[in-house]
Design an enzyme around this catalytic site. Structure first.
Site, PDB file in Angstrom:
ATOM      1  CG  ASP A 106      -2.205  -0.708   0.945  1.00 19.77           C
ATOM      2  OD1 ASP A 106      -2.440  -1.118  -0.396  1.00 19.77           O
ATOM      3  OD2 ASP A 106      -2.784  -1.375   1.754  1.00 19.77           O
ATOM      4  CG  ASP A 167      -7.469  -3.682  -2.169  1.00 16.40           C
ATOM      5  OD1 ASP A 167      -7.981  -4.650  -2.418  1.00 16.40           O
ATOM      6  OD2 ASP A 167      -7.978  -3.396  -0.840  1.00 16.40           O
TER       7      ASP A 167
HETATM    8  N1  GLY Z   1      -7.455  -1.317   0.783  1.00 14.34           N
HETATM    9  C1  GLY Z   1      -8.029  -1.813   1.859  1.00 14.34           C
HETATM   10  C2  GLY Z   1      -9.471  -1.415   1.787  1.00 14.34           C
HETATM   11  O1  GLY Z   1      -9.907  -0.962   0.969  1.00 14.34           O
HETATM   12  O2  GLY Z   1     -10.211  -1.591   2.942  1.00 14.34           O
END
Ligand code: GLY
Length: 385
Positions: A106, A167
C-alpha cells in the site's frame, strides 16, 4: 466543467460547501493524520490510536489521504495553509521508512497523494526521493513466477507469499510515475505485468472482481480465490469493484493500453447495473438483503472512476458514465454528507469490510474520493494517481 445546467449549479454549490467546511476542519486537524472521527473529532494516526480501529500506526495504509485532501484544497484555493498541512503529514510518514517491514504494497496509497503530489506541485527534491524510495519498495514485492505484486506481509502463522489483492491497482501508479520520472523502464514493466495478471486472475467474465487471489509463489498459477473484505468467496465486495474500475483506468491513463480501458468499462457496466435505485451502495453486491449494510466509500471511488471513463470515451458514450457518477455523488451529498463545520468528517456510512464491526462510520478515504470526484467534475483537477 464536465457538467452543465442544473448539474453545474449543483456542483458549484457543493464546491462552496467543501471550501467552507475544509477551511474549519483543516485548522482543527492541521497536526493530525486522521482515519476516522470520534464524537465528530478526527483521530490521529501520528501519535496514538484512540479510535480502537485496527491500525499499523504511522504505517497505516490510509495515512496519505489527509495529505492528498490538503493538496486538492491547495490546488482549488491557492492557499498556502493547505500546502503546509500536507507537507507536515508527508514528513511524519518518514518514520515508516525506518521500520520498512511494517510497510506492504500500500505504499502507493501512502506516497502518491503526499510526496508525488508535493513533487508535482513544488518540485521538492526530498519529496521525489521519498516517492522513489517507496516505488523501489513496491517493485521489490514483485513475484516473477506469478507475475504479481505481493500484497501483505505474514502475520504469525500465516503464509501470504502468494497473495495479491485487487486494491493494488491503486498502488501501481507509483511505479508508472517512477518510470516517467527516471526513465528506468523496470517500474513500468512490473506495473504492466501486474495489471495484465490482474485482468485475467481478478476480473470475472461478468465484470465483477475477486478481492484476493492466491498464486503459487514458486511456480505461478492461481491456487485459490478468497472473498476477502466482501461477504464470501465468489461474492462482489463493492470497494474492491471500485479499486478495479478506477484502477484499470489509472493503468490506461499511464500506458494508453486499450485493453485496460476496455476492462475498466466492463467492470463499470457491471457496477452501474448493480447500483440500487436509492443510489446507496451496499458493502457487497451479493450480500443478503438484510442487514442492509452500506459502504459510502465505494460510491465515492466509483464516481471518480466513472468520470475518468467519461473523459476517455467519445461524446456519444460519455453521458452514461457521467449520469451514473452524478447519481452516486448527489446521493452522497444529500443523504450521507455532514456539511456542518463543527464536525471533522464529511461522508458518513463508510464500512471497512462486511464481516467487521466498523461499519457505517466516517473513513478518511470516503472524504478524499468524494472531494476528488467533485473537483474532477469541475474539470481542472490535480490528478494525484
Ligand atoms: N485497501 C483496503 C481497503 O480497501 O479496505
Amino acid at each position: 466543467m464536465l457538467v452543465q445546467g442544473k448539474d453545474r449549479e449543483w456542483l458549484e454549490s457543493v464546491i462552496v460547501k467543501l471550501r467552507m467546511k475544509m477551511d474549519r476542519v483543516s485548522e482543527r486537524s492541521k497536526e493530525k493524520i486522521p482515519y476516522t472521527t470520534i464524537d465528530g473529532r478526527h483521530d490521529n494516526r501520528i501519535v496514538d490510536n484512540p479510535s480502537g480501529f485496527e491500525t499499523d500506526g504511522i504505517c497505516w495504509w490510509t495515512n496519505g489521504f489527509w495529505g492528498g485532501m490538503m493538496w486538492l484544497m491547495h490546488h482549488e484555493t491557492g492557499l498556502d495553509k493547505y500546502k503546509e498541512i500536507a507537507a507536515y503529514s508527508e514528513e511524519k510518514l518518514d518514520a515508516c521508512f525506518a521500520e520498512f517491514d511494517g510497510l506492504h504494497h500500500d505504499v502507493g496509497f501512502m506516497w502518491l497523494p503526499t510526496s508525488v503530489a508535493n513533487y508535482k506541485v513544488t518540485g521538492n527534491p526530498l519529496s521525489r526521493r521519498r516517492a522513489l524510495h517507496a516505488a523501489n519498495l513496491l517493485a521489490g514485492r514483485f513475484n516473477l513466477a506469478g507475475g504479481f505484486i505481493r500484497a501483505w506481509n505474514d502475520l504469525e502463522g500465516s503464509d501470504t507469499r502468494g497473495w495479491a489483492i485487487v486494491d493494488c491497482m491503486f498502488n501501481i501508479p507509483l511505479l508508472y510515475w517512477a518510470t516517467e520520472e527516471t526513465g528506468d523502464p523496470r517500474f513500468l514493466q512490473i506495473a504492466m505485468k501486474h495489471a495484465d495478471t490482474a485482468m485475467t486472475a481478478f476480473v470475472r467474465p461478468d465484470g465483477s472482481v475477486n478481492h484476493i487471489v492466491e498464486f503459487d509463489p514458486i511456480h505461478g498459477g492461481v491456487v485459490k480465490t478468497y472473498g476477502g473484505q466482501g461477504c464470501e468467496e465468489g461474492s462482489s465486495w463493492t470497494r474492491g469493484q471500485t479499486w478495479a474500475l478506477y484502477g484499470f483506468m489509472m493503468s490506461y491513463i499511464h500506458t494508453g493500453k486499450e485493453e485496460y480501458l476496455q476492462t475498466a468499462k466492463r467492470i463499470a457496466h457491471y457496477f452501474m447495473a448493480n447500483i440500487p435505485e436509492s443510489g446507496l451502495v451496499p458493502i457487497d453486491f451479493r450480500q443478503p438483503p438484510e442487514p442492509a449494510y452500506e459502504d459510502s466509500t465505494a460510491a465515492a471511488i466509483a464516481a471518480c472512476g466513472l468520470i475518468e471513463i467519461a473523459k476517455a470515451v467519445g461524446e456519444r458514450e460519455k453521458e452514461v458514465y457521467l449520469r451514473a457518477a452524478l447519481k452516486l455523488l448527489k446521493t452522497l451529498d444529500e443523504r450521507r454528507c455532514d456539511w456542518s463545520g463543527d464536525v471533522d468528517h464529511l461522508v458518513t456510512h463508510g464500512s471497512e469490510a462486511y464481516h467487521n464491526p466498523n461499519r457505517h462510520t466516517p473513513i478518511i478515504y470516503g472524504d478524499y474520493y468524494f472531494m476528488e470526484a467533485v473537483f474532477k467534475l469541475k474539470g481542472d483537477d490535480l490528478y494525484l494517481w
